[in-house]
Design a protein around this motif. Structure first.
Motif, PDB file in Angstrom:
ATOM      1  N   LEU A 178       0.878  -1.375   0.352  1.00  0.00           N
ATOM      2  CA  LEU A 178       0.004   0.239  -0.371  1.00  0.00           C
ATOM      3  C   LEU A 178       1.090   1.211   0.272  1.00  0.00           C
ATOM      4  O   LEU A 178       0.191   1.944  -0.737  1.00  0.00           O
ATOM      5  N   ALA A 179       1.686   1.586   0.806  1.00  0.00           N
ATOM      6  CA  ALA A 179       2.693   2.911   0.751  1.00  0.00           C
ATOM      7  C   ALA A 179       3.471   2.619  -0.646  1.00  0.00           C
ATOM      8  O   ALA A 179       3.911   3.692  -0.632  1.00  0.00           O
ATOM      9  N   PHE A 180       3.983   1.628   0.006  1.00  0.00           N
ATOM     10  CA  PHE A 180       4.631   1.485  -2.377  1.00  0.00           C
ATOM     11  C   PHE A 180       3.609   1.691  -3.222  1.00  0.00           C
ATOM     12  O   PHE A 180       4.269   2.796  -3.888  1.00  0.00           O
ATOM     13  N   GLN A 181       2.745   1.815  -3.513  1.00  0.00           N
ATOM     14  CA  GLN A 181       1.651   2.383  -4.825  1.00  0.00           C
ATOM     15  C   GLN A 181       1.020   3.644  -4.238  1.00  0.00           C
ATOM     16  O   GLN A 181       1.112   3.879  -5.157  1.00  0.00           O
ATOM     17  N   LEU A 182       0.976   4.064  -3.198  1.00  0.00           N
ATOM     18  CA  LEU A 182       0.591   5.638  -2.409  1.00  0.00           C
ATOM     19  C   LEU A 182       1.843   6.467  -3.008  1.00  0.00           C
ATOM     20  O   LEU A 182       1.796   7.234  -4.105  1.00  0.00           O
ATOM     21  N   ASN A 185      -6.496  -0.265  12.442  1.00  0.00           N
ATOM     22  CA  ASN A 185      -5.496  -0.592  11.492  1.00  0.00           C
ATOM     23  C   ASN A 185      -6.416  -0.053  10.171  1.00  0.00           C
ATOM     24  O   ASN A 185      -5.992   0.455   9.549  1.00  0.00           O
ATOM     25  N   ARG A 186      -7.664  -0.517  10.504  1.00  0.00           N
ATOM     26  CA  ARG A 186      -8.736   0.260   8.716  1.00  0.00           C
ATOM     27  C   ARG A 186      -8.823   1.387   9.240  1.00  0.00           C
ATOM     28  O   ARG A 186      -8.475   2.540   8.382  1.00  0.00           O
ATOM     29  N   GLY A 187      -9.385   2.650  10.774  1.00  0.00           N
ATOM     30  CA  GLY A 187      -8.931   4.324  11.135  1.00  0.00           C
ATOM     31  C   GLY A 187      -8.021   4.317   9.925  1.00  0.00           C
ATOM     32  O   GLY A 187      -7.553   5.311  10.104  1.00  0.00           O
ATOM     33  N   GLU A 188      -6.383   3.404  11.073  1.00  0.00           N
ATOM     34  CA  GLU A 188      -4.958   4.096   9.956  1.00  0.00           C
ATOM     35  C   GLU A 188      -5.236   4.160   8.308  1.00  0.00           C
ATOM     36  O   GLU A 188      -4.686   5.071   8.287  1.00  0.00           O
ATOM     37  N   LEU A 189      -5.585   3.200   7.850  1.00  0.00           N
ATOM     38  CA  LEU A 189      -5.429   3.488   6.391  1.00  0.00           C
ATOM     39  C   LEU A 189      -6.370   4.192   6.080  1.00  0.00           C
ATOM     40  O   LEU A 189      -6.115   4.882   5.748  1.00  0.00           O
ATOM     41  N   PHE A 190      -7.667   4.605   6.036  1.00  0.00           N
ATOM     42  CA  PHE A 190      -8.262   5.609   5.743  1.00  0.00           C
ATOM     43  C   PHE A 190      -7.769   7.588   6.408  1.00  0.00           C
ATOM     44  O   PHE A 190      -8.033   7.700   5.998  1.00  0.00           O
ATOM     45  N   ASP A 191      -6.882   7.019   7.508  1.00  0.00           N
ATOM     46  CA  ASP A 191      -6.222   8.119   7.551  1.00  0.00           C
ATOM     47  C   ASP A 191      -5.426   8.337   6.847  1.00  0.00           C
ATOM     48  O   ASP A 191      -4.837   9.084   6.114  1.00  0.00           O
ATOM     49  N   ILE A 192      -4.270   7.354   5.931  1.00  0.00           N
ATOM     50  CA  ILE A 192      -3.197   7.519   5.302  1.00  0.00           C
ATOM     51  C   ILE A 192      -3.666   8.061   3.837  1.00  0.00           C
ATOM     52  O   ILE A 192      -3.618   8.395   3.294  1.00  0.00           O
ATOM     53  N   VAL A 193      -5.463   7.536   3.912  1.00  0.00           N
ATOM     54  CA  VAL A 193      -6.194   8.011   1.920  1.00  0.00           C
ATOM     55  C   VAL A 193      -6.419   9.365   2.648  1.00  0.00           C
ATOM     56  O   VAL A 193      -6.345  10.108   1.804  1.00  0.00           O
ATOM     57  N   THR A 223     -16.270   6.687   6.631  1.00  0.00           N
ATOM     58  CA  THR A 223     -15.456   7.116   4.801  1.00  0.00           C
ATOM     59  C   THR A 223     -14.089   7.900   4.740  1.00  0.00           C
ATOM     60  O   THR A 223     -14.574   9.022   5.808  1.00  0.00           O
ATOM     61  N   PRO A 224     -13.220   8.056   4.406  1.00  0.00           N
ATOM     62  CA  PRO A 224     -11.856   9.308   4.560  1.00  0.00           C
ATOM     63  C   PRO A 224     -12.976  10.062   3.578  1.00  0.00           C
ATOM     64  O   PRO A 224     -13.115   9.742   2.483  1.00  0.00           O
ATOM     65  N   ALA A 225     -12.571  10.995   4.546  1.00  0.00           N
ATOM     66  CA  ALA A 225     -12.288  12.437   3.192  1.00  0.00           C
ATOM     67  C   ALA A 225     -13.714  12.966   2.391  1.00  0.00           C
ATOM     68  O   ALA A 225     -14.722  12.218   2.669  1.00  0.00           O
ATOM     69  N   GLU A 226     -14.173  14.088   3.008  1.00  0.00           N
ATOM     70  CA  GLU A 226     -15.976  14.283   2.897  1.00  0.00           C
ATOM     71  C   GLU A 226     -15.928  14.367   0.546  1.00  0.00           C
ATOM     72  O   GLU A 226     -17.078  14.208   0.946  1.00  0.00           O
ATOM     73  N   ASN A 227     -15.132  14.327   0.415  1.00  0.00           N
ATOM     74  CA  ASN A 227     -15.316  14.003  -0.928  1.00  0.00           C
ATOM     75  C   ASN A 227     -15.500  12.900  -1.066  1.00  0.00           C
ATOM     76  O   ASN A 227     -15.168  12.675  -2.800  1.00  0.00           O
TER      77      ASN A 227
END
Length: 132
Positions: A46-50, A73-81, A108-112
């Motif tokens: 994930l990090a490499f792809q980002l 960790n799912r919450g961390e994923l959405f923080d990363i997104v 949901t990550p971000a409002e958009n």
């Protein structure tokens, strides 16, 4: 650099990636690939792809099996997104996971960003509904 960006993302999971040139290998927290857990491999990918999405200006990433991460960790994923969207590293992100309940336990990550659930039952077939 690619390594710096990947490590900025991996820092959310208390991980750090390094590359060694002779012999060539990738290490995570100093450990060789053969010692990485499945979720560590997933997070490193994930990090490499980002990082690649920003450096190559593709601005797109896709991740499957997010349901393999626990709730924290799912919450961390959405923080990363969120971070990637806010900093302009990505513009489009597709995340896929499987959930046993009608209401996935994620935010949901971000409002958009839109969040959809795709469900299949023998009675009604496939349905897609907005969940955020």
């Amino acid at each position: 650099s690619l390594t710096d960006r990947a490590n900025e993302v991996l820092g959310h999971f208390d991980l750090k990636m390094s590359f060694q040139s002779d012999p060539w290998e990738v290490r995570l927290n100093g450990h060789r690939l053969v010692r990485w857990s499945e979720t560590q491999k997933w997070r490193a990918g994930l990090a490499f792809q980002l990082a690649l999405s920003e450096i190559t200006s593709v601005k797109f990433m896709i991740a499957d099996a997010i349901s393999n991460l626990d709730y924290e960790n799912r919450g961390e994923l959405f923080d990363i997104v969120d971070l990637g969207l806010q900093k302009g590293w990505v513009e489009q992100v597709l995340l896929f996971g499987t959930y046993a309940t009608a209401n996935p336990p994620i935010r949901t990550p971000a409002e958009n960003v839109a969040l959809y659930a795709v469900e299949w039952t023998p009675e009604s077939g496939t349905t897609i509904k907005s969940v955020a």
